[in-house]
Motif scaffolding. Structure first.
Motif, PDB file in Angstrom:
ATOM      1  N   LEU A  65       0.826  -1.209   0.000  1.00  0.00           N
ATOM      2  CA  LEU A  65       0.000   0.000   0.000  1.00  0.00           C
ATOM      3  C   LEU A  65       0.863   1.263   0.000  1.00  0.00           C
ATOM      4  O   LEU A  65       0.558   2.243  -0.691  1.00  0.00           O
ATOM      5  CB  LEU A  65      -0.916   0.001   1.222  1.00  0.00           C
ATOM      6  CG  LEU A  65      -2.098  -0.970   1.191  1.00  0.00           C
ATOM      7  CD1 LEU A  65      -2.776  -1.033   2.556  1.00  0.00           C
ATOM      8  CD2 LEU A  65      -3.106  -0.560   0.115  1.00  0.00           C
ATOM      9  N   LEU A  66       1.948   1.216   0.764  1.00  0.00           N
ATOM     10  CA  LEU A  66       2.843   2.375   0.806  1.00  0.00           C
ATOM     11  C   LEU A  66       3.466   2.608  -0.561  1.00  0.00           C
ATOM     12  O   LEU A  66       3.545   3.753  -1.042  1.00  0.00           O
ATOM     13  CB  LEU A  66       3.931   2.166   1.866  1.00  0.00           C
ATOM     14  CG  LEU A  66       4.886   3.340   2.096  1.00  0.00           C
ATOM     15  CD1 LEU A  66       4.134   4.557   2.628  1.00  0.00           C
ATOM     16  CD2 LEU A  66       6.011   2.948   3.048  1.00  0.00           C
ATOM     17  N   HIS A  67       3.895   1.539  -1.207  1.00  0.00           N
ATOM     18  CA  HIS A  67       4.502   1.652  -2.539  1.00  0.00           C
ATOM     19  C   HIS A  67       3.498   2.205  -3.544  1.00  0.00           C
ATOM     20  O   HIS A  67       3.862   2.963  -4.457  1.00  0.00           O
ATOM     21  CB  HIS A  67       5.013   0.282  -2.996  1.00  0.00           C
ATOM     22  CG  HIS A  67       5.646   0.309  -4.350  1.00  0.00           C
ATOM     23  ND1 HIS A  67       6.873   0.893  -4.584  1.00  0.00           N
ATOM     24  CD2 HIS A  67       5.216  -0.171  -5.558  1.00  0.00           C
ATOM     25  CE1 HIS A  67       7.178   0.786  -5.860  1.00  0.00           C
ATOM     26  NE2 HIS A  67       6.188   0.148  -6.478  1.00  0.00           N
ATOM     27  N   ALA A  68       2.221   1.849  -3.382  1.00  0.00           N
ATOM     28  CA  ALA A  68       1.176   2.311  -4.295  1.00  0.00           C
ATOM     29  C   ALA A  68       0.718   3.734  -3.972  1.00  0.00           C
ATOM     30  O   ALA A  68      -0.065   4.326  -4.733  1.00  0.00           O
ATOM     31  CB  ALA A  68      -0.016   1.362  -4.243  1.00  0.00           C
ATOM     32  N   GLY A  69       1.190   4.285  -2.844  1.00  0.00           N
ATOM     33  CA  GLY A  69       0.801   5.632  -2.453  1.00  0.00           C
ATOM     34  C   GLY A  69      -0.587   5.723  -1.862  1.00  0.00           C
ATOM     35  O   GLY A  69      -1.193   6.804  -1.858  1.00  0.00           O
ATOM     36  N   SER A  70      -1.096   4.596  -1.338  1.00  0.00           N
ATOM     37  CA  SER A  70      -2.470   4.582  -0.816  1.00  0.00           C
ATOM     38  C   SER A  70      -2.537   4.011   0.601  1.00  0.00           C
ATOM     39  O   SER A  70      -3.555   3.455   0.988  1.00  0.00           O
ATOM     40  CB  SER A  70      -3.370   3.768  -1.743  1.00  0.00           C
ATOM     41  OG  SER A  70      -2.860   2.456  -1.934  1.00  0.00           O
ATOM     42  N   HIS A  71      -1.465   4.130   1.357  1.00  0.00           N
ATOM     43  CA  HIS A  71      -1.474   3.598   2.722  1.00  0.00           C
ATOM     44  C   HIS A  71      -2.365   4.467   3.598  1.00  0.00           C
ATOM     45  O   HIS A  71      -2.146   5.685   3.711  1.00  0.00           O
ATOM     46  CB  HIS A  71      -0.058   3.559   3.286  1.00  0.00           C
ATOM     47  CG  HIS A  71       0.099   2.631   4.448  1.00  0.00           C
ATOM     48  ND1 HIS A  71      -0.577   2.820   5.645  1.00  0.00           N
ATOM     49  CD2 HIS A  71       0.852   1.504   4.611  1.00  0.00           C
ATOM     50  CE1 HIS A  71      -0.251   1.858   6.480  1.00  0.00           C
ATOM     51  NE2 HIS A  71       0.606   1.043   5.881  1.00  0.00           N
TER      52      HIS A  71
END
Length: 328
Positions: A65-71
């Protein structure tokens, strides 16, 4: 994965190896030494559900999620526009985020950069979150100029100075990033960047060497009365004010240093060395001191994003600079 800079290894082991973390950290140091990369690496480590030693695993749900920018438990706060202030309503969103329960059951992590961009109302709004920690939340504040922060903000954070790499490490890193450039060019970029390798790389990409060459040539023409003040103000329209005042402040300091020491090694970069020596020999020291005081005061206004009339400011600068040589 965020790049790991060799000069950060010891600090990273110290930060990532902690069993308990402070509610707020203030990571500070000159711009261009990798503070943001260090902070993002720590964000990943703090949010990871299955950390592998000192590093985030990169595979768990939180890492994906962090990598996708949606954490949902990560909040990033920056100025909405470059060189603008962080506003109080932005900080209020941060405060609302901090008091909520973590959606993934772990920590909530905030990354705020640059901390000195907060206007006074925004800074005061942040104090509540710093004074009254809420749950498992960690605030990472990044500052290039910590002296501009409210003392009450600094005192409520664990202040962590980030290491400035040595010249050898900086040049080695720059060689890897700009392999086509000669060592002389890299060394010049590093000096222009105040020893910060990432800033040196950014300056290269922005064409700062070419801008400086234009300004240096203009200064020489001004002193030889081959170019007028208005002509130079127009010609330098594309050069950032902050750069211009950095350079003129540096040159005034070099002039004073040479007047006091007559040390040929203290004339700065070769492009202005002869001009610095000429002005040191021909200018009355009280006039140079007054010029330096004025430059420092105006530079502070530029850095504080004051509403300045660029043309009038540069005209005042160049008129005073042209009048340096001569009797006191």
């Amino acid at each position: 994965m965020t790049e790991v800079y060799p000069w950060q290894q010891a600090l990273w082991q110290q930060l990532a190896g902690r069993s308990r973390h402070a509610h707020a950290y203030l990571l500070h140091g000159p711009a261009g030494i990798g503070k943001r990369a260090l902070a993002e690496r720590l964000v990943a480590r703090l949010l990871c559900q299955r950390p592998a030693g000192l590093e985030a695993c990169g595979q768990c749900k939180s890492c994906r999620l962090l990598h996708a920018g949606s954490h949902p438990d990560h909040f990033r706060l920056e100025p909405e526009e470059a060189d603008k202030a962080i506003r109080v309503d932005q900080v209020r969103e941060l405060v609302d985020f901090v008091v909520r329960t973590a959606q993934l059951g772990g920590r909530k992590v905030v990354l705020l950069e640059p901390a000195e961009a907060m206007n006074p109302n925004a800074a005061n709004a942040l104090l509540k979150s710093l004074e009254e920690p809420s749950g498992e939340s960690v605030l990472l504040l990044i500052s290039h100029q910590p002296s501009r922060l409210l003392p009450t903000i600094r005192s409520r954070c664990v202040q962590q100075a980030c290491p400035l790499p040595g010249t050898a490490d900086s040049l080695a890193w720059l060689r890897g990033s700009l392999p086509e450039q000669a060592d002389e060019v890299l060394a010049e970029l590093l000096v222009l960047a105040g020893g910060s390798p990432l800033a040196a790389l950014r300056l290269y990409g922005e064409g700062v060497r070419e801008q400086r060459a234009q300004v240096v040539e203009g200064v020489k023409q001004l002193l030889k009365q081959q170019a007028g003040v208005s002509q130079l103000v127009e010609a330098w329209n594309g050069v950032p004010l902050a750069l211009l005042f950095d350079w003129f402040c540096d040159w005034s300091q070099l002039i004073l240093r040479y007047q006091l020491t007559a040390d040929e090694r203290g004339l700065g970069l070769a492009d202005m060395a002869r001009v610095v020596r000429y002005l040191a020999e021909k200018s009355a020291q009280p006039r140079v001191l007054a010029m330096q005081d004025w430059l420092l005061a105006q530079r502070q206004k530029v850095l504080a994003k004051a509403n300045l009339n660029r043309a009038l400011l540069l005209e005042a600068l160049l008129v005073q600079w042209a009048s340096l040589p001569g009797p006191g």
